[in-house]
Design an enzyme around this catalytic site. Structure first.
Site, short mmCIF file in Angstrom:
data_model
loop_
_atom_site.label_atom_id
_atom_site.label_comp_id
_atom_site.label_asym_id
_atom_site.label_seq_id
_atom_site.Cartn_x
_atom_site.Cartn_y
_atom_site.Cartn_z
N ARG A 106 -28.56 44.15 -0.93
CA ARG A 106 -28.77 42.77 -0.45
C ARG A 106 -30.21 42.69 0.02
O ARG A 106 -30.62 43.38 0.96
CB ARG A 106 -27.81 42.44 0.68
CG ARG A 106 -28.14 41.12 1.36
CD ARG A 106 -27.05 40.64 2.30
NE ARG A 106 -25.89 40.15 1.57
CZ ARG A 106 -24.93 39.39 2.08
NH1 ARG A 106 -25.01 39.02 3.35
NH2 ARG A 106 -23.92 39.00 1.35
N HIS A 133 -25.90 35.16 -5.92
CA HIS A 133 -24.84 35.89 -5.20
C HIS A 133 -23.69 36.09 -6.19
O HIS A 133 -22.61 35.50 -6.04
CB HIS A 133 -24.42 35.09 -3.97
CG HIS A 133 -23.69 35.88 -2.93
ND1 HIS A 133 -23.42 37.24 -3.07
CD2 HIS A 133 -23.16 35.52 -1.73
CE1 HIS A 133 -22.76 37.66 -2.00
NE2 HIS A 133 -22.59 36.65 -1.17
N GLN A 136 -20.09 37.09 -5.07
CA GLN A 136 -19.38 35.95 -4.46
C GLN A 136 -18.74 35.09 -5.54
O GLN A 136 -17.55 34.75 -5.47
CB GLN A 136 -20.38 35.13 -3.63
CG GLN A 136 -19.76 33.94 -2.95
CD GLN A 136 -18.80 34.34 -1.84
OE1 GLN A 136 -19.18 35.08 -0.95
NE2 GLN A 136 -17.57 33.86 -1.89
N ASP A 227 -21.59 25.65 1.23
CA ASP A 227 -22.21 26.83 1.84
C ASP A 227 -23.15 26.29 2.92
O ASP A 227 -23.45 25.09 2.97
CB ASP A 227 -22.98 27.63 0.76
CG ASP A 227 -23.66 28.88 1.30
OD1 ASP A 227 -23.28 29.35 2.38
OD2 ASP A 227 -24.59 29.38 0.63
N CYS A 267 -18.04 30.12 1.04
CA CYS A 267 -18.27 31.56 0.94
C CYS A 267 -18.29 32.24 2.30
O CYS A 267 -18.11 33.45 2.38
CB CYS A 267 -19.57 31.83 0.19
SG CYS A 267 -20.99 31.06 0.97
N ARG A 295 -12.96 38.97 -2.31
CA ARG A 295 -14.20 39.76 -2.45
C ARG A 295 -13.83 41.23 -2.64
O ARG A 295 -14.41 41.94 -3.47
CB ARG A 295 -15.08 39.61 -1.20
CG ARG A 295 -15.61 38.21 -0.92
CD ARG A 295 -16.62 37.77 -1.95
NE ARG A 295 -17.72 38.70 -2.11
CZ ARG A 295 -18.80 38.76 -1.33
NH1 ARG A 295 -18.96 37.88 -0.36
NH2 ARG A 295 -19.76 39.65 -1.54
N1 NVA Z 1 -26.55 31.01 1.08
C1 NVA Z 1 -26.16 31.92 2.12
C2 NVA Z 1 -25.00 32.73 1.69
C3 NVA Z 1 -24.46 33.66 2.73
C4 NVA Z 1 -23.32 34.49 2.22
C5 NVA Z 1 -27.33 32.80 2.50
O1 NVA Z 1 -28.05 33.26 1.60
O2 NVA Z 1 -27.55 33.02 3.68
N1 CP Z 2 -20.06 35.48 1.83
C1 CP Z 2 -20.79 36.55 2.17
O1 CP Z 2 -21.49 37.15 1.35
O2 CP Z 2 -20.64 36.90 3.47
P1 CP Z 2 -21.49 38.01 4.25
O3 CP Z 2 -22.88 37.46 4.43
O4 CP Z 2 -20.75 38.18 5.55
O5 CP Z 2 -21.51 39.26 3.43
#
Ligand code: NVA
Ligand code: CP
Length: 308
Positions: A106, A133, A136, A227, A267, A295
């Site tokens: 990540r 993502h 997801q 989201d 999500c 997930r």
């Molecule tokens: N769009 C959000 C998704 C979190 C799972 C982010 O990137 O923070």
């Molecule tokens: N939806 C998701 O990816 O959650 P986290 O940021 O908690 O991993």
């Protein structure tokens, strides 16, 4: 008897990295893992987790998925490893892929993820970047399939920021033949190169719609998805975005215009009373916690194929 298959591509960096057939196969595998009709063993395999951003679901679902496969995980972050001190990605990737059998990363830039993949001798999974993502989206379409049994005639409307989650939904939706509508404020549309790719996959079917009007986008939709308005790394835009996204909240008014059996997805993590009202989040229509659970099953299926 369903078994993990070897995927055509080594890495899962983008929702585009699986074919339609591979998606459908992984989803079937995930369903069997969920019902415990299938038991896959990858004893002694190690998944390396590199998280440059916070995570609850992705981190824990990967850890539990690996444990259910009989393997284990190593969890790294910039503060407790040399990554934060600036060790080049190409060195980190070459070292970690000698210890681990697969890496889930990540980070911010998609190009950094691609750099890891370039230098890693083992498969690399996108655990979220600013651009995509894909893990997801895999769980999201598993949740949609659980509800509607197949993807025929399903209309998915995403309301909010054209961010990483929206980008992956568009690509995965295109590969699965789902009608995807994105409603976002002007200037917050999904990535234009990925929209172009999705149009190419859909060919001349008119199944991807990008609009600035959430009311028309939800008409007759089967799935309403949202989201956060400000993603990780955009904390300094929070106040400005809250003004711009006013009117892009999933509330009872928007839900009343969707199909009567529509379901709600998010999500997570969620900001109630921003992108979604508490009433809708907690309603009977919500499948948000099934989606979060999925997930685990979807990633377990994905890992088992990547480890082939
Ligand atoms: N769009 C959000 C998704 C979190 C799972 C982010 O990137 O923070
Ligand atoms: N939806 C998701 O990816 O959650 P986290 O940021 O908690 O991993």
């Amino acid at each position: 008897m369903l078994k993990p298959i070897k995927l055509v591509k080594k890495h899962f960096l983008s929702s585009l990295d699986l074919s339609t057939e591979e998606y459908l196969y992984i989803l079937r595998l995930a369903e069997k893992l969920k019902t415990k009709e299938l038991n896959i063993n990858f004893k002694d395999k190690v998944l390396g987790l590199i998280f440059d951003k916070s995570s609850t679901r992705t981190r824990v679902s990967f850890q539990v998925a690996m444990s259910r496969l009989g393997g284990t995980t190593v969890d790294l972050n910039p503060t407790t490893s040399q990554i934060g001190r600036g060790e080049p990605i190409r060195d980190t990737a070459r070292v970690l892929s000698r210890y681990c059998d697969v890496l889930a990363i990540r980070t911010f830039k998609q190009t950094d993820l691609e750099e890891y993949a370039k230098w890693s001798s083992k498969p690399v999974i996108n655990a979220l970047t600013d651009l995509e993502h894909p893990c997801q989206a895999l769980a999201d379409f598993m949740t949609i399939k659980e509800e509607f049994l197949d993807f025929n005639d399903v209309v998915l409307t995403f309301i909010g920021d054209g961010n990483n989650v929206a980008n992956s939904l568009i690509l995965c939706g295109a590969l699965l033949g789902v009608e995807v509508r994105i409603a976002c404020p002007k200037g917050y549309e999904p990535n234009s190169a990925l929209i172009k790719k999705a149009y190419e996959i859909y060919k001349n079917k008119n199944l991807l719609k990008i609009t600035n009007d959430p009311h028309s986008a939800v008409l007759g939709a089967n799935v309403l998805y949202t989201d956060v308005w400000s993603s990780m790394g955009e904390e300094n835009q929070k106040d400005e975005k809250e003004k711009v996204f006013n009117g892009f909240s999933i509330n009872s008014d928007l839900v009343s215009k969707a199909d009567k059996d529509a379901i709600i997805l998010h999500c997570l993590p969620a900001y109630r009373s921003k992108e979604i009202t508490d009433e809708i989040f907690e309603s009977q229509k919500s499948r948000i916690f099934d989606q979060a659970e999925n997930r685990l099953h979807a990633q377990q299926a994905l890992l088992s194929c990547l480890l082939q």
